[in-house]
Design a protein around this motif. Structure first.
Motif, PDB file in Angstrom:
ATOM      1  N   ASN A   4       0.820  -1.208   0.000  1.00  0.00           N
ATOM      2  CA  ASN A   4       0.000   0.000   0.000  1.00  0.00           C
ATOM      3  C   ASN A   4       0.856   1.260   0.000  1.00  0.00           C
ATOM      4  N   HIS A   5       2.043   1.176   0.571  1.00  0.00           N
ATOM      5  CA  HIS A   5       2.912   2.348   0.610  1.00  0.00           C
ATOM      6  C   HIS A   5       3.538   2.635  -0.749  1.00  0.00           C
ATOM      7  N   ILE A   6       3.916   1.580  -1.485  1.00  0.00           N
ATOM      8  CA  ILE A   6       4.563   1.813  -2.782  1.00  0.00           C
ATOM      9  C   ILE A   6       3.562   1.883  -3.928  1.00  0.00           C
ATOM     10  N   MET A   7       2.285   1.662  -3.642  1.00  0.00           N
ATOM     11  CA  MET A   7       1.267   1.663  -4.688  1.00  0.00           C
ATOM     12  C   MET A   7       1.182   3.044  -5.350  1.00  0.00           C
ATOM     13  N   LYS A   8       1.156   3.055  -6.662  1.00  0.00           N
ATOM     14  CA  LYS A   8       1.128   4.303  -7.424  1.00  0.00           C
ATOM     15  C   LYS A   8      -0.165   4.348  -8.238  1.00  0.00           C
ATOM     16  N   ASP A   9      -0.939   5.385  -8.072  1.00  0.00           N
ATOM     17  CA  ASP A   9      -2.177   5.603  -8.829  1.00  0.00           C
ATOM     18  C   ASP A   9      -3.173   4.450  -8.699  1.00  0.00           C
ATOM     19  N   GLY A  10      -3.175   3.775  -7.563  1.00  0.00           N
ATOM     20  CA  GLY A  10      -4.143   2.713  -7.326  1.00  0.00           C
ATOM     21  C   GLY A  10      -3.833   1.406  -8.011  1.00  0.00           C
ATOM     22  N   LYS A  11      -2.624   1.240  -8.539  1.00  0.00           N
ATOM     23  CA  LYS A  11      -2.258   0.003  -9.241  1.00  0.00           C
ATOM     24  C   LYS A  11      -1.652  -0.983  -8.243  1.00  0.00           C
ATOM     25  N   LYS A  12      -2.530  -1.666  -7.532  1.00  0.00           N
ATOM     26  CA  LYS A  12      -2.076  -2.565  -6.482  1.00  0.00           C
ATOM     27  C   LYS A  12      -1.443  -3.828  -7.059  1.00  0.00           C
ATOM     28  N   SER A  13      -1.930  -4.294  -8.207  1.00  0.00           N
ATOM     29  CA  SER A  13      -1.345  -5.501  -8.788  1.00  0.00           C
ATOM     30  C   SER A  13       0.110  -5.268  -9.191  1.00  0.00           C
ATOM     31  N   LEU A  14       0.410  -4.097  -9.717  1.00  0.00           N
ATOM     32  CA  LEU A  14       1.790  -3.771 -10.061  1.00  0.00           C
ATOM     33  C   LEU A  14       2.651  -3.674  -8.794  1.00  0.00           C
ATOM     34  N   ALA A  15       2.106  -3.119  -7.736  1.00  0.00           N
ATOM     35  CA  ALA A  15       2.848  -3.024  -6.482  1.00  0.00           C
ATOM     36  C   ALA A  15       3.123  -4.407  -5.913  1.00  0.00           C
ATOM     37  N   TYR A  16       2.178  -5.339  -6.031  1.00  0.00           N
ATOM     38  CA  TYR A  16       2.415  -6.715  -5.578  1.00  0.00           C
ATOM     39  C   TYR A  16       3.510  -7.370  -6.414  1.00  0.00           C
ATOM     40  N   GLN A  17       3.544  -7.120  -7.724  1.00  0.00           N
ATOM     41  CA  GLN A  17       4.596  -7.698  -8.567  1.00  0.00           C
ATOM     42  C   GLN A  17       5.959  -7.182  -8.170  1.00  0.00           C
ATOM     43  N   ILE A  18       6.061  -5.909  -7.813  1.00  0.00           N
ATOM     44  CA  ILE A  18       7.329  -5.330  -7.406  1.00  0.00           C
ATOM     45  C   ILE A  18       7.792  -5.933  -6.083  1.00  0.00           C
ATOM     46  N   VAL A  19       6.881  -6.095  -5.143  1.00  0.00           N
ATOM     47  CA  VAL A  19       7.243  -6.620  -3.823  1.00  0.00           C
ATOM     48  C   VAL A  19       7.620  -8.095  -3.897  1.00  0.00           C
ATOM     49  N   TYR A  20       6.854  -8.888  -4.634  1.00  0.00           N
ATOM     50  CA  TYR A  20       7.129 -10.324  -4.686  1.00  0.00           C
ATOM     51  C   TYR A  20       8.343 -10.604  -5.530  1.00  0.00           C
TER      52      TYR A  20
END
Length: 44
Positions: free
Chosen positions: A28-44
């Protein structure tokens, strides 16, 4: 002083893969413009 009272604390939900709240907070902290799926890809 608010008329409605104080808001109750909400706990963060856990992420779907690791079942960890800290991972979800990082996503949720690194999420940009509401793109949570992209943020999950970056974290995993």
């Amino acid at each position: 002083m608010p008329h409605r009272g104080t808001a109750e604390k909400r706990t963060a939900k856990s992420d779907p893969i690791f079942r960890n709240r800290l991972v979800n907070m990082v996503v949720n902290h690194i999420m940009k413009d509401g793109k949570k799926s992209l943020a999950y890809q970056i974290v995993y």
